[in-house]
Design an enzyme around this catalytic site. Structure first.
Site, PDB file in Angstrom:
ATOM      1  N   CYS A  64      76.762 -10.066 -14.469  1.00 32.23           N
ATOM      2  CA  CYS A  64      76.912  -9.861 -13.031  1.00 32.23           C
ATOM      3  C   CYS A  64      75.501  -9.611 -12.506  1.00 32.23           C
ATOM      4  O   CYS A  64      74.940  -8.547 -12.734  1.00 32.23           O
ATOM      5  CB  CYS A  64      77.814  -8.673 -12.732  1.00 32.23           C
ATOM      6  SG  CYS A  64      77.801  -8.217 -10.988  1.00 32.23           S
ATOM      7  N   CYS A  68      75.419  -6.819  -9.342  1.00 32.88           N
ATOM      8  CA  CYS A  68      75.677  -5.392  -9.574  1.00 32.88           C
ATOM      9  C   CYS A  68      76.065  -5.186 -11.034  1.00 32.88           C
ATOM     10  O   CYS A  68      75.205  -5.317 -11.892  1.00 32.88           O
ATOM     11  CB  CYS A  68      76.702  -4.833  -8.585  1.00 32.88           C
ATOM     12  SG  CYS A  68      78.190  -5.802  -8.330  1.00 32.88           S
ATOM     13  N   SER A  69      77.340  -4.923 -11.305  1.00 39.09           N
ATOM     14  CA  SER A  69      77.717  -4.660 -12.698  1.00 39.09           C
ATOM     15  C   SER A  69      79.200  -4.924 -12.895  1.00 39.09           C
ATOM     16  O   SER A  69      79.872  -4.204 -13.616  1.00 39.09           O
ATOM     17  CB  SER A  69      77.407  -3.211 -13.042  1.00 39.09           C
ATOM     18  OG  SER A  69      78.072  -2.380 -12.103  1.00 39.09           O
ATOM     19  N   CYS A  70      79.730  -5.967 -12.233  1.00 38.04           N
ATOM     20  CA  CYS A  70      81.156  -6.304 -12.369  1.00 38.04           C
ATOM     21  C   CYS A  70      81.478  -6.535 -13.843  1.00 38.04           C
ATOM     22  O   CYS A  70      80.732  -7.224 -14.543  1.00 38.04           O
ATOM     23  CB  CYS A  70      81.491  -7.548 -11.558  1.00 38.04           C
ATOM     24  SG  CYS A  70      81.168  -7.336  -9.792  1.00 38.04           S
TER      25      CYS A  70
END
Lengths: 216, 101, 98
Positions: A122, A125-127
């Site tokens: 991702c 962000c940090s999906c």
């Protein structure tokens, strides 16, 4: 109080490599953001937005989610062709059969084969499929991984010890929106006849992100 | 203008295979996000927008859950769920309480 | 939930708009202005650019997975020509391409 509560050592909130003695004299000072967390939580509880019990339960639910859940899904797909087909067609519905809910997201399962390797990142962000795998590792959220996994994915894979031949297509999935991704790794050779439980024990988190392959 | 968080394809060093077990306070931040989101008091995209609004240097030096609690707090201020005054007073009280322990 | 009609079918060639919009954008910078192929339609979802400001984001935008050739994205891409990348992109960021 004093202004030094605003100073911050980025490494300090990472768990220390040593165990604290049972009766440490001075507990570590809370950081500015730790104080903020307590304030927000206590104010919201005081306003009856939620109860302390709700926070405790949410933390417990989080602790209960870990990569073993994903490993169970993978092992089921390896041993049950009909489940594998359902998993690839509609991941969200298939994992629900095993009791896992994706909340508002949809699960997309991408399958590795001898000719195709999938890698998840991702960049924005940090999906991460946290409902299935729990919270992501730090490196998944790092600048290095998020920046490089799209542009030099083979070099990143090499850092994880994964070398792909030129005859294998590498497909990177940038998880930018409402889908969450799980890699279905290739079943390792030499596991014929293994039980689902024994297979699940082979499946680590990293091979479900696609940075490694699954090995016996 | 390319935003600081939008880093796909930029040069960077090797991936440090770092991990840590999340501390209780970090899990609580995560729990706050889930509970607020379930109660429609915060949307994930509001959280992201407020994280993206951090100054580049804050974005890079704050830890993951520090960015989150900062963005959760911003969202609650923007929505009028909490005020700066009550937060400031509560934080001062907590610091005093913790210092006295 | 009201939704915009999907414009693109799997296999269609699309170009990602080279826009520099302010706000909360889920279309990564590195993919803007690039041409790829619709891999699938994922469904329709409220527009995150609106959700970010606590507005409903309706009508919902069709969301696609778009497949790009790595060598077309990065002139110095080191891997084989077959390597690809797939990105989820909302319809309002896409236009038809040949």
């Amino acid at each position: 109080m004093s202004s030094d509560v605003h100073t911050h050592d980025p490494a300090h909130d990472h768990r220390h490599g040593h165990a604290h003695p049972p009766h440490a004299e001075a507990p570590e000072r809370l950081s500015y953001y730790q104080v903020m967390e307590i304030a927000v939580r206590e104010l919201l509880i005081a306003k009856s937005v939620f109860a302390a019990e709700d926070v405790r339960r949410a933390v417990e639910a989080m602790d209960a989610r870990d990569p073993a859940q994903g490993a169970r899904v993978v092992a089921r797909a390896w041993t049950d062709p009909a489940f594998r087909a359902r998993l690839l067609a509609d991941g969200t519905a298939a994992v629900r059969e095993l009791g896992y809910e994706m909340a508002t997201f949809r699960l997309l399962v991408v399958e590795n084969t001898a000719k195709l390797h999938n890698l998840i990142v991702c960049t924005l962000c940090s999906c991460y499929p946290r409902m299935l795998l729990g919270l992501p590792p730090d490196w998944y959220k790092s600048r290095a991984y998020r920046s490089r996994a799209v542009r030099e994915p083979r070099a990143v894979l090499k850092e994880f010890g994964t070398v792909l031949g030129d005859d294998v297509e590498l497909r990177v999935h940038d998880s930018t929106a409402d889908m969450r991704y799980l890699v279905l790794p290739e079943r390792p050779a030499g596991t014929e006849g293994w039980s689902e439980e024994r297979l699940a024990a082979l499946v680590g988190r990293d091979c479900m992100i696609g940075v490694t392959r699954c090995h016996v | 203008m390319r935003q600081h968080h939008d880093m796909g394809g930029l040069p960077a060093g090797p991936v440090a295979r770092q991990e840590h077990d999340y501390a209780l306070w970090e899990k609580r931040v995560d729990a706050l996000m889930m509970l607020l989101s379930q109660r429609q008091l915060l949307r994930v995209d509001e959280l992201r927008r407020n994280i993206e609004a951090l100054a580049p240097d804050a974005y890079d030096t704050m830890s993951y859950y520090e960015r989150w609690i900062s963005a959760i707090t911003q969202t609650l201020l923007q929505r009028g769920v909490l005020t700066s005054d009550e937060l400031g007073r509560a934080m001062a009280e907590i610091e005093a309480r913790e210092a006295g322990r | 939930m009201s939704a915009v009609e999907p414009r693109f079918a799997p296999g269609a060639r699309v170009r990602v708009r080279r826009a520099d919009a302010p706000g909360h954008i889920r279309t990564p910078w590195y993919i803007r202005g690039q041409t790829g192929e619709i891999e699938r339609l994922c469904g329709a979802f409220p527009n995150p650019e609106e959700l970010a400001y606590n507005r409903p984001g309706l009508p919902a935008q069709p969301l696609y997975r778009v497949r790009f050739r790595q060598r077309e994205l990065w002139p110095d891409y080191a891997g084989p020509a077959a390597d690809t990348i797939e990105v989820e992109i909302y319809q309002h960021w896409l236009e038809p391409a040949r």
